[in-house]
Motif scaffolding. Structure first.
Motif, PDB file in Angstrom:
ATOM      1  N   LEU A 196      40.988  43.661  36.523  1.00 47.22           N
ATOM      2  CA  LEU A 196      42.274  42.096  37.535  1.00 47.22           C
ATOM      3  C   LEU A 196      41.311  41.336  38.558  1.00 47.22           C
ATOM      4  O   LEU A 196      41.932  40.303  38.328  1.00 47.22           O
ATOM      5  CB  LEU A 196      43.657  43.051  38.368  1.00 47.22           C
ATOM      6  N   LEU A 197      40.298  41.647  38.636  1.00 47.66           N
ATOM      7  CA  LEU A 197      39.733  40.850  39.327  1.00 47.66           C
ATOM      8  C   LEU A 197      38.857  40.193  38.698  1.00 47.66           C
ATOM      9  O   LEU A 197      38.922  39.031  38.672  1.00 47.66           O
ATOM     10  CB  LEU A 197      38.558  41.770  39.873  1.00 47.66           C
ATOM     11  N   ARG A 198      38.652  40.569  37.283  1.00 45.77           N
ATOM     12  CA  ARG A 198      38.028  39.190  36.373  1.00 45.77           C
ATOM     13  C   ARG A 198      38.573  38.323  35.393  1.00 45.77           C
ATOM     14  O   ARG A 198      38.327  37.458  35.585  1.00 45.77           O
ATOM     15  CB  ARG A 198      37.124  40.314  35.239  1.00 45.77           C
ATOM     16  N   THR A 199      40.242  39.121  35.443  1.00 47.45           N
ATOM     17  CA  THR A 199      40.597  38.715  35.004  1.00 47.45           C
ATOM     18  C   THR A 199      41.996  38.084  34.597  1.00 47.45           C
ATOM     19  O   THR A 199      42.355  37.221  34.063  1.00 47.45           O
ATOM     20  CB  THR A 199      41.560  39.286  33.135  1.00 47.45           C
ATOM     21  N   MET A 200      42.910  38.450  36.041  1.00 45.55           N
ATOM     22  CA  MET A 200      44.602  38.307  36.284  1.00 45.55           C
ATOM     23  C   MET A 200      44.855  37.370  37.512  1.00 45.55           C
ATOM     24  O   MET A 200      45.213  36.749  37.795  1.00 45.55           O
ATOM     25  CB  MET A 200      45.251  39.385  36.596  1.00 45.55           C
ATOM     26  N   GLY A 201      43.689  37.430  38.171  1.00 44.66           N
ATOM     27  CA  GLY A 201      43.080  35.633  39.593  1.00 44.66           C
ATOM     28  C   GLY A 201      44.145  36.633  40.725  1.00 44.66           C
ATOM     29  O   GLY A 201      45.268  35.401  41.356  1.00 44.66           O
ATOM     30  N   PRO A 202      44.531  38.344  40.888  1.00 42.95           N
ATOM     31  CA  PRO A 202      45.558  38.412  42.169  1.00 42.95           C
ATOM     32  C   PRO A 202      45.022  38.050  43.549  1.00 42.95           C
ATOM     33  O   PRO A 202      44.099  38.201  43.880  1.00 42.95           O
ATOM     34  CB  PRO A 202      45.911  39.967  41.605  1.00 42.95           C
ATOM     35  N   GLY A 203      47.289  38.127  43.900  1.00 42.30           N
ATOM     36  CA  GLY A 203      46.174  37.778  45.330  1.00 42.30           C
ATOM     37  C   GLY A 203      46.360  39.194  46.091  1.00 42.30           C
ATOM     38  O   GLY A 203      45.818  38.866  47.183  1.00 42.30           O
ATOM     39  N   CYS A 204      47.371  39.797  45.103  1.00 45.44           N
ATOM     40  CA  CYS A 204      46.888  41.636  45.734  1.00 45.44           C
ATOM     41  C   CYS A 204      46.697  42.269  44.580  1.00 45.44           C
ATOM     42  O   CYS A 204      47.234  41.916  43.213  1.00 45.44           O
ATOM     43  CB  CYS A 204      48.683  41.639  46.329  1.00 45.44           C
ATOM     44  N   ILE A 205      46.005  43.728  44.753  1.00 45.53           N
ATOM     45  CA  ILE A 205      46.541  44.890  44.023  1.00 45.53           C
ATOM     46  C   ILE A 205      46.835  46.451  44.544  1.00 45.53           C
ATOM     47  O   ILE A 205      46.389  46.553  45.443  1.00 45.53           O
ATOM     48  CB  ILE A 205      44.042  45.355  43.877  1.00 45.53           C
ATOM     49  N   ALA A 206      47.350  46.714  43.868  1.00 41.02           N
ATOM     50  CA  ALA A 206      47.738  47.576  44.511  1.00 41.02           C
ATOM     51  C   ALA A 206      47.643  49.169  43.392  1.00 41.02           C
ATOM     52  O   ALA A 206      47.787  48.458  41.631  1.00 41.02           O
ATOM     53  CB  ALA A 206      49.366  48.103  43.474  1.00 41.02           C
ATOM     54  N   VAL A 207      47.464  50.520  43.794  1.00 40.58           N
ATOM     55  CA  VAL A 207      46.988  51.458  42.887  1.00 40.58           C
ATOM     56  C   VAL A 207      48.134  52.540  43.744  1.00 40.58           C
ATOM     57  O   VAL A 207      48.932  52.329  45.552  1.00 40.58           O
ATOM     58  CB  VAL A 207      45.621  51.647  42.985  1.00 40.58           C
ATOM     59  N   ASP A 208      48.868  53.598  42.851  1.00 39.37           N
ATOM     60  CA  ASP A 208      49.161  54.826  43.246  1.00 39.37           C
ATOM     61  C   ASP A 208      47.358  56.194  43.724  1.00 39.37           C
ATOM     62  O   ASP A 208      47.223  56.948  42.501  1.00 39.37           O
ATOM     63  CB  ASP A 208      49.687  55.010  42.909  1.00 39.37           C
ATOM     64  N   GLU A 209      47.819  56.531  44.771  1.00 45.04           N
ATOM     65  CA  GLU A 209      47.095  58.141  44.626  1.00 45.04           C
ATOM     66  C   GLU A 209      45.734  57.698  44.890  1.00 45.04           C
ATOM     67  O   GLU A 209      45.360  57.621  43.946  1.00 45.04           O
ATOM     68  CB  GLU A 209      47.662  58.831  43.883  1.00 45.04           C
ATOM     69  N   ILE A 210      45.492  57.625  46.200  1.00 47.82           N
ATOM     70  CA  ILE A 210      43.279  57.112  46.122  1.00 47.82           C
ATOM     71  C   ILE A 210      43.155  58.728  46.638  1.00 47.82           C
ATOM     72  O   ILE A 210      43.484  59.797  47.047  1.00 47.82           O
ATOM     73  CB  ILE A 210      42.966  56.575  47.451  1.00 47.82           C
ATOM     74  N   THR A 211      42.054  59.391  45.000  1.00 47.05           N
ATOM     75  CA  THR A 211      41.849  60.806  45.144  1.00 47.05           C
ATOM     76  C   THR A 211      40.634  60.447  45.293  1.00 47.05           C
ATOM     77  O   THR A 211      39.861  61.215  45.637  1.00 47.05           O
ATOM     78  CB  THR A 211      42.057  61.451  44.278  1.00 47.05           C
ATOM     79  N   ALA A 212      39.424  60.076  44.858  1.00 45.08           N
ATOM     80  CA  ALA A 212      38.402  59.830  45.093  1.00 45.08           C
ATOM     81  C   ALA A 212      37.076  59.031  45.706  1.00 45.08           C
ATOM     82  O   ALA A 212      37.468  57.960  45.745  1.00 45.08           O
ATOM     83  CB  ALA A 212      37.769  59.832  43.034  1.00 45.08           C
ATOM     84  N   ASP A 213      35.890  58.942  45.416  1.00 47.38           N
ATOM     85  CA  ASP A 213      35.236  58.379  45.909  1.00 47.38           C
ATOM     86  C   ASP A 213      35.105  57.027  45.257  1.00 47.38           C
ATOM     87  O   ASP A 213      35.122  55.877  45.440  1.00 47.38           O
ATOM     88  CB  ASP A 213      33.722  58.613  45.707  1.00 47.38           C
TER      89      ASP A 213
END
Length: 274
Positions: A196-213
């Motif tokens: 997403l950082l490389r291709t979509m130029g987002p102002g915000c990124i959202a993810v569900d359930e952080i579970t890993a390093d």
């Protein structure tokens, strides 16, 4: 409240549909099916057991109907779940298949946990003015994904929001996505954040359930690029979250400015991380 209820009923064996529909339409949270045991309805007020035992044919019918024999959906079974139409997540237990130390699938399914996807658009109304990187914490079933969905829609009124929807359950077709929401489906979180950082130029990124390093490292890298972040994690309090080693990088780098702490009744309060 929105729910793809008919999609849920459509993956169930005929013998279960009427009772599930009559007893759980408004309050069913999970349907738990265990081989040779009665079906369990997990409702907002507690559990209720249905008559009759679950057969191997019942479990196979649900998995086959939900997956539509899709190779991609079958691949997610190696992670212990699949996502049915409407965003309903099905947890799977049974005998795993391993190759070279990696889980590649599940056979001889013994149990299914079907988590009902419901959307409550009004749940996040008091957060409409929030404009910072925010982490939602709470126990399973307290509404983390639902509140994340609300925040994504709110932020998308002001900026492009890139969503890594690894399990294809955040935004099923019946749920509103918001004005400027771009969704990457079925991709691991770390790889999705980088893409997403490389291709979509987002102002915000959202993810569900952080579970890993690896997820935490990817979020920290995105924060260093000036992107706002929205995420969820399993923890009961700020102290509980800060005590977990996997989240140390996020805390040390100040990735999130606000912590949204959920309660069992789906109410919540906001704390500063610093």
């Amino acid at each position: 409240m929105m729910c793809a209820w008919n999609a849920l009923l459509g993956i169930l064996p005929q013998k279960l549909r009427r009772e599930v529909d009559s007893q759980g339409r408004d309050s069913l949270q999970e349907l738990r099916l265990r081989l040779h045991a009665p079906p369990e309805l997990v409702l907002g007020t507690g559990s209720r057991w249905l008559n009759g035992d679950v057969s191997q044919e019942d479990l196979s019918f649900i998995v086959n109907t939900a997956s539509r024999y899709s190779p991609w959906t079958a691949q997610t079974m190696s992670q212990g779940f699949l996502t049915a139409e409407g965003g309903h997540r099905i947890g799977v237990c049974g005998q795993v298949v391993c190759q070279q130390g990696e889980v590649t699938g599940i056979r001889e399914i013994q149990s299914l946990c079907i988590r009902v996807a419901r959307d409550y658009p009004e749940m996040g109304k008091q957060l409409d003015g929030l404009d910072a990187s925010a982490l939602i914490i709470g126990a399973p079933g307290w509404g983390k994904t639902t509140l994340l969905r609300c925040l994504i829609r709110s932020y998308s009124q002001r900026m492009a929001v890139g969503v890594v929807d690894e399990r294809s359950e955040l935004f099923p077709p019946a749920f509103s996505r918001g004005k400027r929401t771009d969704i990457l489906t079925g991709c691991p979180k770390a790889a999705g954040i980088e893409r997403l950082l490389r291709t979509m130029g987002p102002g915000c990124i959202a993810v569900d359930e952080i579970t890993a390093d690896v997820d935490c490292h990817a979020l920290a890298a995105a924060a260093n690029c000036g992107v706002k972040l929205l995420a969820t994690a399993h923890a009961g309090s700020k102290e509980d979250f800060c005590a977990r080693p996997v989240y140390r990088e996020l805390i040390a780098q100040g990735v999130f400015q606000r912590l949204i702490v959920l309660r069992p009744d789906r109410s919540y309060h906001v704390e500063r991380m610093a």
